[in-house]
Structures are given as structure tokens and as C-alpha cells.
Motif scaffolding. Structure first.
Motif, mmCIF file in Angstrom:
data_model
loop_
_atom_site.group_PDB
_atom_site.id
_atom_site.type_symbol
_atom_site.label_atom_id
_atom_site.label_comp_id
_atom_site.label_asym_id
_atom_site.label_seq_id
_atom_site.Cartn_x
_atom_site.Cartn_y
_atom_site.Cartn_z
ATOM 1 N N THR A 253 0.844 -1.194 0.000
ATOM 2 C CA THR A 253 0.000 0.000 0.000
ATOM 3 C C THR A 253 0.880 1.244 0.000
ATOM 4 O O THR A 253 1.926 1.292 0.652
ATOM 5 C CB THR A 253 -0.930 0.045 1.231
ATOM 6 N N GLU A 255 0.107 5.290 0.600
ATOM 7 C CA GLU A 255 -0.970 6.159 1.070
ATOM 8 C C GLU A 255 -0.466 7.576 1.291
ATOM 9 O O GLU A 255 0.564 7.785 1.937
ATOM 10 C CB GLU A 255 -1.555 5.595 2.364
ATOM 11 N N PRO A 263 -15.287 10.426 -5.804
ATOM 12 C CA PRO A 263 -15.677 9.036 -6.084
ATOM 13 C C PRO A 263 -15.964 8.754 -7.553
ATOM 14 O O PRO A 263 -15.684 7.647 -8.029
ATOM 15 C CB PRO A 263 -16.947 8.847 -5.240
ATOM 16 N N ILE A 266 -12.833 7.503 -9.544
ATOM 17 C CA ILE A 266 -12.105 6.289 -9.147
ATOM 18 C C ILE A 266 -12.173 5.179 -10.211
ATOM 19 O O ILE A 266 -11.140 4.606 -10.565
ATOM 20 C CB ILE A 266 -12.603 5.753 -7.791
ATOM 21 N N GLU A 306 -6.143 -1.844 -6.343
ATOM 22 C CA GLU A 306 -7.308 -1.222 -5.712
ATOM 23 C C GLU A 306 -6.961 0.214 -5.342
ATOM 24 O O GLU A 306 -5.872 0.486 -4.825
ATOM 25 C CB GLU A 306 -7.712 -1.999 -4.450
ATOM 26 N N ASP A 308 -8.481 3.547 -3.224
ATOM 27 C CA ASP A 308 -9.481 4.031 -2.281
ATOM 28 C C ASP A 308 -9.121 5.461 -1.896
ATOM 29 O O ASP A 308 -7.955 5.751 -1.597
ATOM 30 C CB ASP A 308 -9.513 3.135 -1.039
ATOM 31 N N SER A 309 -10.094 6.344 -1.933
ATOM 32 C CA SER A 309 -9.800 7.743 -1.632
ATOM 33 C C SER A 309 -10.963 8.386 -0.897
ATOM 34 O O SER A 309 -12.134 8.081 -1.166
ATOM 35 C CB SER A 309 -9.514 8.514 -2.931
ATOM 36 N N THR A 315 -5.487 9.502 -0.354
ATOM 37 C CA THR A 315 -5.692 8.390 -1.278
ATOM 38 C C THR A 315 -4.772 7.239 -0.913
ATOM 39 O O THR A 315 -3.602 7.443 -0.588
ATOM 40 C CB THR A 315 -5.405 8.834 -2.722
ATOM 41 N N LYS A 316 -5.321 6.022 -0.969
ATOM 42 C CA LYS A 316 -4.526 4.816 -0.724
ATOM 43 C C LYS A 316 -4.616 3.916 -1.959
ATOM 44 O O LYS A 316 -5.709 3.571 -2.407
ATOM 45 C CB LYS A 316 -5.030 4.052 0.490
#
Length: 330
Positions: A253, A255, A263, A266, A306, A308-309, A315-316
Motif C-alpha cells: 500500500t 498512502e 468518487p 475512481i 485497488e 481508495d480515496s 488516497t490509498k
């Protein structure tokens, strides 16, 4: 006849006097079970397909929207025994999507190259005009712009070549055991550079070994670390972590702590030339191909990407890969 056509995976219909007398399971699943006994022209519902059916000769036609609005099918007609007509349906949607994607890619690449090239030509023409020679200070600014745009073109060409190489060997599984910890740390420091390396925070749960292509995996880490440092909040740390997953895998990961990504963006981030903020991306030297390259490399390594934010938090980016057990190497 039923026993002959029923097992076939290609949709087939037998037509007599414009009426569908038989249809195999694939045809019934494609057009619906009601087509048996129905007028073939009603079953196909397309002017070009109807014209083909009414012609006495063999032939084929490609039509759009037979099943879904964007689906593409080839309808092939073959008269049989002077009484029947065999109608075969071949799904060409994947080929059409591939062709459309290729066309879009070429158009986007041409546009991305044309923009800096036009800027370079414009400034060089101004500098080369003996009748309108700009002052020395202004010439320096013009030359800086020419250099910047040339570097941007070079970065784009390099990314295009990199993407091409990744796609060329994407079906070849890498077979070299790699010390993932040292690779990730080295590539992360390279991606940060001497001016930003103090913002990196490493969190490695334990040593990890994977089967991989070292150059490609280093490229992935450099790209993601550079993005995190570039688009995260200035001065905030970027965490690079390695941890085990539940199913004998490793989770990498990266981050940042920054403004995050809305969203709606993404799902599109790994598309070629997609940018959430085109102006900021170009100003930072981005080509719009980085995450597309990352995605292809991860897939080649049997991994999953993947993103994700959370707006206002950061954000990761996570990459799940199979871990190579040390006993397997020995």
C-alpha cells in the motif's frame, strides 16, 4: 437436426418460409425462447438482416444492436436443400470494442503529442524570425518553454513505449524470486528523489518474497510514490507499507494525506490518458498513462490493483500479489 445443432455454442436457427422452425439453445438464450415458430424477420428486427433473409443467395451482414445497443453481430445466411435456410449469429462485439479502443487510443495519443509539438513550433518560429527578434529576457523564457514541452513529449513517448512493452509480454508470468522489501524501499526512494525522500514512511511487517520482473515492479512503485508525493498535501508524509494477506499473499500500500479524489473518478483512473485535473497533471509532467501501465504490470504479476480515496483525507493505492513461500524456492 435438433441433436445436431443443439450442443453448438454458436447461435443457429433453421428457417423455412421465413419462419424459425428450429433454434438451438445458444440462439434461444441470445434472442429469447419465443423465436421458435416466429417470423425470422421479427426475430432479427434489423433492416439489413431482413434484406439478407429475403435474398435467395448465401451472404452475411454485420449489424449493431441485435441484443444490446452497442453489441455487434454478424448474421450469416446459407440456403440448404432448396427449402431451408440456416442462419448463424456470430458475436463480434469484443472485436468491435477492441477496434474502437485502438482508434480512441491513437486519437488520444496523437492529440497529446500534437499539443506540445504545436507549442514548440510556435516558439521556435518566433525565435527564428529575424524581423521580430524578441528581447534577450523573453528569448530565455521562450527557450525554457520549448525545453519543457520537449521534455513532456519525451516523457509521453517513453510511457507509450513502456505501455507497449508491458502489453507485449502481459501473458508471460515472471519467474524470478525477488526480495520485495528491498525492491520497494529502493524504488520508493528513487521515485521520491533527494528533495522529497524525507517524507517517506516505511512500514514493513516482515520480509516478503515474490515472483516478479524487478524492472516492472520498480516502475510501479516509483510511479505510485511520485503520484502520492505530487498530488498529496505538501509536507505531509507518504506511507509505504508491506503486510501479509489472509490467503498467502502480500499487500503493498502507498498512502498519501491530501485532498483525495472524488468518487466518480475512481473507476476511470486506470484508463489511458484519463486525468481528474488535466491542467494540474500536465503542469506536473503527467502523461495520463502512469496508472494504465501500473494496472497492466500488476495483472501480469497475477495481482489486483485497488484505489481508495476520501475527499479531504487522502488516497490509498493497494496492490495484492501472491507471495512466494521460501520453501518453494529451496
Amino acid at each position: 437436426m435438433d441433436s445436431l445443432i443443439e450442443p453448438l455454442t454458436t447461435p443457429l436457427m433453421l428457417v423455412e418460409n421465413m419462419r424459425v422452425t428450429r433454434a438451438n439453445q445458444a440462439a434461444r438464450e441470445t434472442l429469447g425462447g419465443h423465436i421458435v415458430g416466429q417470423d425470422a424477420r421479427v426475430a432479427l428486427r434489423h433492416p439489413e438482416a431482413i434484406a439478407l433473409l429475403q435474398d435467395s443467395e448465401s451472404g452475411s451482414v454485420q449489424i449493431q444492436g441485435l441484443v444490446r445497443p452497442r453489441s455487434v453481430w454478424e448474421v450469416i445466411k446459407r440456403p440448404y436443400n432448396g427449402r431451408y435456410t440456416v442462419v448463424e449469429l456470430v458475436n463480434r462485439s469484443s472485436e468491435a470494442d477492441l477496434s474502437r479502443a485502438h482508434t480512441d487510443f491513437v486519437a488520444n495519443a496523437s492529440h497529446e503529442l500534437r499539443t506540445p509539438l504545436a507549442s514548440i513550433i510556435g516558439y521556435v518560429e518566433t525565435l527564428a524570425d529575424p524581423e521580430d527578434e524578441p528581447p534577450k529576457k523573453q528569448r530565455g523564457k521562450f527557450l525554457d518553454t520549448v525545453l519543457s514541452e520537449a521534455n513532456r513529449m519525451q516523457a509521453l513517448v517513453e510511457d507509450l513505449m513502456s505501455l507497449s512493452r508491458v502489453e507485449a509480454n502481459k501473458h508471460e508470468r515472471p519467474a524470478t524470486p525477488l526480495d520485495l522489501n528491498s525492491l520497494v524501499e529502493r524504488a520508493a526512494r528513487d521515485g521520491a528523489g533527494p528533495k522529497r525522500v524525507d517524507r517517506l514512511v516505511f512500514q514493513f511487517a516482515r520480509p516478503f518474497t515474490v515472483l516478479g520482473d524487478s524492472q516492472q515492479l520498480e516502475q510501479v512503485v516509483r510511479n505510485l510514490v511520485d503520484n502520492a508525493l505530487k498530488y498529496g498535501s505538501p509536507g505531509e508524509p507518504v506511507t509505504v507499507a508491506l503486510a501479509p494477506t489472509a490467503r498467502e499473499g502480500v499487500l503493498l500500500t502507498i498512502e498519501d494525506r491530501g485532498p483525495g479524489i472524488a468518487p466518480e473518478h475512481i473507476p476511470h483512473l486506470t484508463r489511458r490518458f484519463y486525468r481528474t485535473d488535466p491542467g494540474r497533471s500536465r503542469a506536473g509532467g503527467g502523461t495520463g498513462l502512469g496508472l494504465a501501465i501500473v494496472k497492466h504490470i500488476v495483472e501480469r504479476h497475477l495481482g489486483r490493483l485497488e484505489i481508495d480515496s476520501v475527499l479531504g483525507r487522502g488516497t490509498k493505492v493497494a496492490i495484492r500479489m501472491p507471495e512466494l513461500v521460501v520453501d518453494e524456492v529451496e
